[in-house]
Design a protein around this motif. Structure first.
Motif, short mmCIF file in Angstrom:
data_model
loop_
_atom_site.label_atom_id
_atom_site.label_comp_id
_atom_site.label_asym_id
_atom_site.label_seq_id
_atom_site.Cartn_x
_atom_site.Cartn_y
_atom_site.Cartn_z
N PRO A 1 1.19 -1.28 0.22
CA PRO A 1 0.19 0.14 -0.21
C PRO A 1 1.29 1.31 0.15
CG PRO A 1 -1.05 -2.35 1.75
CD PRO A 1 0.03 -1.84 0.93
N TYR A 2 0.22 2.57 -0.85
CA TYR A 2 1.15 3.43 -0.25
C TYR A 2 2.32 3.54 -1.51
CZ TYR A 2 -3.30 4.92 0.87
OH TYR A 2 -4.66 5.14 1.20
N TYR B 1 -3.51 -5.61 4.73
CA TYR B 1 -4.24 -3.78 4.51
C TYR B 1 -4.77 -3.51 4.43
CZ TYR B 1 -4.93 0.41 2.12
OH TYR B 1 -5.17 1.75 1.98
N ALA C 1 -4.52 3.83 -3.05
CA ALA C 1 -3.31 2.75 -2.31
C ALA C 1 -2.52 2.38 -3.15
CB ALA C 1 -3.97 1.67 -1.23
N TRP D 1 -4.95 7.98 5.62
CA TRP D 1 -4.49 6.79 5.32
C TRP D 1 -3.17 6.13 4.97
CZ3 TRP D 1 -9.00 3.72 2.70
CH2 TRP D 1 -9.87 4.25 2.43
N SER D 2 -2.92 6.37 4.76
CA SER D 2 -0.68 6.05 4.62
C SER D 2 -0.60 5.22 5.73
CB SER D 2 -0.37 6.80 3.92
OG SER D 2 1.33 6.61 3.35
N GLU D 3 -0.66 6.54 6.56
CA GLU D 3 0.44 6.44 8.21
C GLU D 3 -0.70 5.55 8.13
OE1 GLU D 3 -0.44 8.40 12.31
OE2 GLU D 3 -1.30 9.92 10.90
N GLY E 1 0.28 2.20 5.69
CA GLY E 1 1.44 2.52 3.97
C GLY E 1 2.97 1.01 4.46
N TYR E 2 3.66 1.08 3.66
CA TYR E 2 4.27 0.48 3.28
C TYR E 2 4.84 0.69 4.29
CZ TYR E 2 7.39 3.74 0.18
OH TYR E 2 7.83 4.60 0.61
N GLN E 3 5.55 2.07 4.69
CA GLN E 3 6.47 2.31 5.52
C GLN E 3 6.66 1.40 6.81
OE1 GLN E 3 4.26 4.14 4.45
NE2 GLN E 3 3.02 4.77 7.00
#
Length: 383
Positions: free
Chosen positions: A143-144, A219, A271, A340-342, A345-347
């Protein structure tokens, strides 16, 4: 007697298509249909004559199969007629392309399998369906990582992708010809749902239809939804009956597969890319003369650029048609996208295992990440 609806122009076109297929062959009927000349006997005969002459003059016949009907490019930029024309022209007529659209030879993994074993020369299929043959490709589902169109284009055209991914794909007997941009996956809510979905919190309790991808299931769990695996063929009835409340294909795919009458809201969450690839049987390709190989590669590059230019118009057509059915659309603000990323997300560390397993190491993944973030010479519009 009341005249039946199916006796109208579309029925006549279908009848003429079958007649043309029997008389001149399927590919001639396909090309005539795309040109809008099926109802003209003279024009159809001329098209058939041209196709026959092209095939007779060619040294090689290349069957390209897809899951989509020819008219799908209007809302789903799969570009199969353009690809046929470009290959024939770029090889100076040495290759004649037979199209097999509309799933007549299968779809998804079945087409990838036929390319791999040489039953057909080339086909279109999703990268997710490519992943069983080349697992590293599944990184696109982080995601992201490359959900936005431009990031996806950056990634698949990067040196990191060409050196880390394409050799693994080729080791399985495939030659990737070009990667197809469709648009990012969305959050599409069934009719009766409380939309639009703006934040991950809005997904609480939502039964989200997911394919078999473990990454996508993780996800949607991370952002608060209830992942519900449903086979693609059963998805429309699952959405209608409330077995699932939402699903995530790109807008173009939702339109092509007839979801417009059972959805209420679509949110552009950006995403994960809903992307495709045209792959070719590597052994067949390597057996071609060098100038023919170069022609097919150039045709692939031309068609890829046509695809990028087509993305926004295909999306707009799909959205316009879906709006007529009452579907509404919502684009996340930058702050909302960040939330959403937070959340998923892939991080996040939860994804480190996937990165190591698929890329081989965190260092190898970092090179791919740099590729996704480095602007390509190619531009594409983002939803």
């Amino acid at each position: 007697m009341t005249k039946r609806v199916e006796d109208g122009p579309k029925s006549e076109e279908r009848r003429r298509f079958f007649e043309t297929s029997i008389k001149y062959g399927f590919t001639a009927a396909v090309v005539a249909g795309a040109a809008g000349t099926l109802l003209s006997s003279e024009a159809t005969a001329q098209t058939a004559k041209e196709e026959k002459e092209r095939q007779s003059a060619a040294d090689h016949v290349m069957t390209i199969a897809t899951a989509y009907i020819l008219g799908a490019t209007r809302s789903y930029p799969i570009m199969q007629l353009d690809f046929k024309e470009n290959i024939q022209n770029a090889t100076n007529g040495k290759v004649y392309v037979k199209l097999a659209p509309g799933g007549q030879l299968g779809a998804g993994g079945a087409l990838a399998q036929k390319v791999q074993n040489g039953t057909i020369q080339a086909a279109q299929h999703s990268l997710s369906n490519f992943a069983p043959f080349a697992p590293v490709v599944d990184l696109i589902n982080l995601p992201y990582f490359c959900g936005a169109n431009q990031k996806f284009v950056n990634l698949v055209n990067s040196e990191a992708w060409k050196t880390a991914v394409n050799p693994q794909v080729e080791a399985k007997g495939f030659k990737p010809l070009w990667y197809v941009v469709i648009d990012p996956r969305v959050v599409a809510l069934r009719k009766g749902g409380d939309g639009p979905i703006k934040t991950p919190a809005d997904l609480s309790g939502i039964k989200f239809r997911v394919p078999g991808s473990k990454m996508l299931q993780q996800y949607y769990r991370m952002i608060g939804a209830n992942p519900t695996p449903v086979a693609w063929g059963e998805t429309p009835s699952a959405i209608k009956q409330g077995v699932a409340d939402a699903l995530d294909p790109a807008v173009g795919a939702l339109h092509v597969f007839g979801f417009k009458d059972i959805l209420s809201w679509v949110t552009f969450s950006q995403a994960v890319p809903d992307s495709q690839v045209y792959s070719c049987n590597l052994e067949w390709f390597n057996g071609l003369p060098g100038d023919v190989q170069e022609g097919i590669e150039f045709a692939s590059e031309i068609t890829a650029q046509q695809n990028l230019a087509k993305v926004p118009s295909s999306r707009n057509y799909a959205m316009a048609e879906m709006r007529k059915a009452g579907v509404q659309f919502y684009s996340l603000s930058s702050d909302e996208l960040g939330a959403w990323s937070e959340a998923g997300g892939y991080q996040r560390s939860e994804w480190d295992g996937f990165k190591k397993d698929l890329a081989g190491s965190m260092d190898a993944f970092a090179k791919l990440e740099e590729g996704a973030l480095t602007q390509s010479r190619l531009y594409v519009h983002d939803a």
